[in-house]
Motif scaffolding. Structure first.
Motif, PDB file in Angstrom:
ATOM      1  N   PHE A 190      -7.535 -17.130 -38.179  1.00 43.54           N
ATOM      2  CA  PHE A 190      -6.578 -17.233 -39.317  1.00 43.54           C
ATOM      3  C   PHE A 190      -5.489 -18.082 -39.231  1.00 43.54           C
ATOM      4  O   PHE A 190      -4.357 -17.731 -39.652  1.00 43.54           O
ATOM      5  N   GLN A 191      -5.825 -19.212 -38.980  1.00 40.11           N
ATOM      6  CA  GLN A 191      -4.919 -20.358 -39.149  1.00 40.11           C
ATOM      7  C   GLN A 191      -5.200 -21.341 -40.328  1.00 40.11           C
ATOM      8  O   GLN A 191      -6.270 -21.583 -40.406  1.00 40.11           O
ATOM      9  N   ARG A 192      -4.165 -21.642 -40.902  1.00 45.26           N
ATOM     10  CA  ARG A 192      -4.165 -22.545 -42.058  1.00 45.26           C
ATOM     11  C   ARG A 192      -2.935 -23.123 -41.879  1.00 45.26           C
ATOM     12  O   ARG A 192      -1.845 -23.107 -41.490  1.00 45.26           O
ATOM     13  N   LEU A 193      -3.108 -24.644 -41.989  1.00 42.21           N
ATOM     14  CA  LEU A 193      -2.040 -25.590 -41.976  1.00 42.21           C
ATOM     15  C   LEU A 193      -1.199 -25.561 -43.285  1.00 42.21           C
ATOM     16  O   LEU A 193      -1.809 -25.185 -44.238  1.00 42.21           O
ATOM     17  N   ASP A 194       0.090 -25.864 -42.928  1.00 37.44           N
ATOM     18  CA  ASP A 194       0.977 -25.711 -44.384  1.00 37.44           C
ATOM     19  C   ASP A 194       0.526 -26.872 -45.302  1.00 37.44           C
ATOM     20  O   ASP A 194      -0.098 -27.845 -44.900  1.00 37.44           O
TER      21      ASP A 194
ATOM     22  N   GLY B  41     -13.053 -20.126 -41.338  1.00 34.51           N
ATOM     23  CA  GLY B  41     -14.228 -21.261 -41.334  1.00 34.51           C
ATOM     24  C   GLY B  41     -14.450 -21.901 -39.906  1.00 34.51           C
ATOM     25  O   GLY B  41     -15.564 -22.153 -39.569  1.00 34.51           O
ATOM     26  N   LEU B  42     -13.407 -22.585 -39.820  1.00 35.76           N
ATOM     27  CA  LEU B  42     -13.707 -23.701 -38.614  1.00 35.76           C
ATOM     28  C   LEU B  42     -13.884 -22.730 -37.143  1.00 35.76           C
ATOM     29  O   LEU B  42     -14.468 -23.249 -36.451  1.00 35.76           O
ATOM     30  N   THR B  43     -13.220 -21.701 -37.212  1.00 31.20           N
ATOM     31  CA  THR B  43     -13.466 -20.554 -36.018  1.00 31.20           C
ATOM     32  C   THR B  43     -14.908 -20.443 -35.869  1.00 31.20           C
ATOM     33  O   THR B  43     -15.440 -20.499 -34.781  1.00 31.20           O
ATOM     34  N   VAL B  44     -15.378 -19.811 -37.125  1.00 32.11           N
ATOM     35  CA  VAL B  44     -17.105 -19.285 -37.071  1.00 32.11           C
ATOM     36  C   VAL B  44     -17.696 -20.623 -36.726  1.00 32.11           C
ATOM     37  O   VAL B  44     -18.677 -20.253 -36.015  1.00 32.11           O
TER      38      VAL B  44
END
Length: 82
Positions: free
Chosen positions: A20-24, A35-38
């Motif tokens: 659940f991380q998204r960059l500003d 996506g990147l976690t999976v």
């Protein structure tokens, strides 16, 4: 995958793999940040690695490395029922 966008600051490159991380400054892109976690979890399940690298000229490259499957043994492959 190679991206020629603004890239990811080196300080944030570990954080982008957290759930659940998204960059500003993601603009109008939609998503929940999985996506990147999976992708990394699936790669590691195959005993591989998924690592971010800076792209020359700007952007980000995601480098995947997975071990090659061993070649089948000829003796085993030629047995009946194999």
């Amino acid at each position: 995958m190679v991206d020629h966008g603004p890239g990811v600051p080196e300080a944030d490159r570990d954080r982008i793999f957290l759930p659940f991380q998204r960059l500003d400054g993601t603009g109008t892109t939609t998503g929940v940040g999985l996506g990147l976690t999976v992708s990394r979890s699936l790669t590691e399940a195959m005993r591989g690695t998924l690592e971010p690298e800076g792209t020359p000229g700007g952007g980000l490259t995601m480098a995947i490395s997975v071990p090659a499957a061993p070649a089948p043994s000829h003796a085993r492959a030629n047995r009946p029922g194999s």
